[in-house]
Design an enzyme around this catalytic site. Structure first.
Site, PDB file in Angstrom:
ATOM      1  N   GLY A  46      45.622  36.837  43.329  1.00 57.20           N
ATOM      2  CA  GLY A  46      44.800  35.659  43.074  1.00 57.20           C
ATOM      3  C   GLY A  46      43.342  36.065  42.908  1.00 57.20           C
ATOM      4  O   GLY A  46      42.912  37.085  43.458  1.00 57.20           O
ATOM      5  N   GLN A  51      34.347  35.434  42.061  1.00 61.04           N
ATOM      6  CA  GLN A  51      34.519  36.846  42.427  1.00 61.04           C
ATOM      7  C   GLN A  51      34.128  37.786  41.293  1.00 61.04           C
ATOM      8  O   GLN A  51      33.913  38.970  41.525  1.00 61.04           O
ATOM      9  CB  GLN A  51      35.966  37.120  42.868  1.00 61.04           C
ATOM     10  CG  GLN A  51      36.347  36.413  44.168  1.00 61.04           C
ATOM     11  CD  GLN A  51      37.791  36.699  44.546  1.00 61.04           C
ATOM     12  OE1 GLN A  51      38.696  35.986  44.132  1.00 61.04           O
ATOM     13  NE2 GLN A  51      38.018  37.752  45.313  1.00 61.04           N
ATOM     14  N   CYS A  94      41.929  40.369  50.453  1.00 60.58           N
ATOM     15  CA  CYS A  94      41.111  39.773  49.396  1.00 60.58           C
ATOM     16  C   CYS A  94      40.487  40.888  48.569  1.00 60.58           C
ATOM     17  O   CYS A  94      40.017  41.874  49.128  1.00 60.58           O
ATOM     18  CB  CYS A  94      40.023  38.922  50.033  1.00 60.58           C
ATOM     19  SG  CYS A  94      38.924  38.139  48.840  1.00 60.58           S
ATOM     20  N   LEU A  95      40.494  40.718  47.245  1.00 61.58           N
ATOM     21  CA  LEU A  95      39.904  41.754  46.387  1.00 61.58           C
ATOM     22  C   LEU A  95      38.403  41.921  46.657  1.00 61.58           C
ATOM     23  O   LEU A  95      37.850  42.974  46.375  1.00 61.58           O
ATOM     24  CB  LEU A  95      40.143  41.422  44.905  1.00 61.58           C
ATOM     25  CG  LEU A  95      41.609  41.430  44.469  1.00 61.58           C
ATOM     26  CD1 LEU A  95      41.731  41.007  43.011  1.00 61.58           C
ATOM     27  CD2 LEU A  95      42.247  42.803  44.681  1.00 61.58           C
ATOM     28  N   HIS A 136      43.327  29.913  50.124  1.00 61.42           N
ATOM     29  CA  HIS A 136      42.426  31.075  50.187  1.00 61.42           C
ATOM     30  C   HIS A 136      41.497  31.071  48.968  1.00 61.42           C
ATOM     31  O   HIS A 136      40.282  31.236  49.094  1.00 61.42           O
ATOM     32  CB  HIS A 136      43.284  32.353  50.232  1.00 61.42           C
ATOM     33  CG  HIS A 136      42.527  33.644  50.086  1.00 61.42           C
ATOM     34  ND1 HIS A 136      42.540  34.619  51.057  1.00 61.42           N
ATOM     35  CD2 HIS A 136      41.752  34.124  49.083  1.00 61.42           C
ATOM     36  CE1 HIS A 136      41.787  35.642  50.656  1.00 61.42           C
ATOM     37  NE2 HIS A 136      41.302  35.364  49.458  1.00 61.42           N
ATOM     38  N   GLU A 137      42.079  30.859  47.780  1.00 59.45           N
ATOM     39  CA  GLU A 137      41.258  30.876  46.553  1.00 59.45           C
ATOM     40  C   GLU A 137      40.318  29.681  46.512  1.00 59.45           C
ATOM     41  O   GLU A 137      39.180  29.796  46.059  1.00 59.45           O
ATOM     42  CB  GLU A 137      42.154  30.886  45.309  1.00 59.45           C
ATOM     43  CG  GLU A 137      43.096  32.086  45.182  1.00 59.45           C
ATOM     44  CD  GLU A 137      42.396  33.427  45.311  1.00 59.45           C
ATOM     45  OE1 GLU A 137      41.201  33.533  44.962  1.00 59.45           O
ATOM     46  OE2 GLU A 137      43.045  34.383  45.786  1.00 59.45           O
ATOM     47  N   HIS A 140      37.141  30.269  48.248  1.00 61.48           N
ATOM     48  CA  HIS A 140      36.141  31.010  47.467  1.00 61.48           C
ATOM     49  C   HIS A 140      35.222  30.058  46.705  1.00 61.48           C
ATOM     50  O   HIS A 140      34.043  30.338  46.519  1.00 61.48           O
ATOM     51  CB  HIS A 140      36.827  31.934  46.440  1.00 61.48           C
ATOM     52  CG  HIS A 140      37.314  33.230  47.007  1.00 61.48           C
ATOM     53  ND1 HIS A 140      36.474  34.183  47.549  1.00 61.48           N
ATOM     54  CD2 HIS A 140      38.554  33.766  47.078  1.00 61.48           C
ATOM     55  CE1 HIS A 140      37.171  35.226  47.938  1.00 61.48           C
ATOM     56  NE2 HIS A 140      38.455  35.004  47.674  1.00 61.48           N
TER      57      HIS A 140
HETATM   58 NI    NI Z   1      40.035  36.339  48.071  1.00 57.29          NI
END
Ligand code: NI
Length: 172
Positions: A46, A51, A94-95, A136-137, A140
């Site tokens: 995701g 990001q 998370c990236l 989670h997304e 962000h």
């Molecule tokens: Ni993330």
């Protein structure tokens, strides 16, 4: 399509609150394609637009990519309409928070509304990994990272680890 670099914590741009998308047009679809490509390149499931430094309310997800076929899904202007009181705990990563994984409890089931990549309103009932990943997304989009859900102690350990890794990358 282009692979874009992914911001990592504690980059202050990750704290931005993303703005709603007002037109689902070709420009936005290009952004979605770039996000998907960047997500696959980084081996993630995701990614939120913020990001890659674009604070717009856009999310790309693909929970099945480990199976080999790519089927990215876009969620534009997502809203949670209902969340269960029951919680589910998943180990999250998370990236933007590389090398850190920890357990986060979130509502186990949600109902959400969003626009798809054609700009059509969609309703979704989700549980399991899909519910967790979407929440989670969506965090962000509010400038919130999963480590913000951890205890102060765990969060400061995670941030120290991140800063150390960042210094190593910069000096190495
Ligand atoms: Ni993330």
């Amino acid at each position: 399509m282009a692979i874009r670099s992914i911001l990592t914590a504690p980059d202050p741009r990750l704290k931005a609150v993303s703005t709603p998308v007002d037109a689902v047009d070709d420009g936005l679809r290009r952004l979605i394609d770039d996000m998907a490509e960047s997500m696959y390149e980084a081996d993630g499931i995701g990614l939120a637009a913020v990001q890659i430094g674009e604070p717009k309310r856009v999310i790309v997800m693909d929970l099945d990519q480990k199976s080999g076929q790519k089927n990215p899904r876009a969620f534009i202007n997502p809203k949670i309409l209902w969340a269960s009181e029951e919680l589910a705990t998943f180990e999250e990563g998370c990236l933007s928070v590389p090398e850190i994984w920890d357990e986060v409890a979130r509502p186990a089931r949600i109902k959400a509304e969003y626009l798809d990549r054609e700009g059509i309103t969609q309703l979704l009932e989700a549980d399991g990994l899909l519910a967790t990943c979407l929440q989670h997304e969506m965090d962000h989009l509010q400038g919130v990272l999963f480590i913000d859900h951890l205890s102060k102690l765990k969060r400061s350990i995670a941030l120290r680890k991140l800063q150390k890794a960042k210094r190593l990358r910069e000096t190495g």
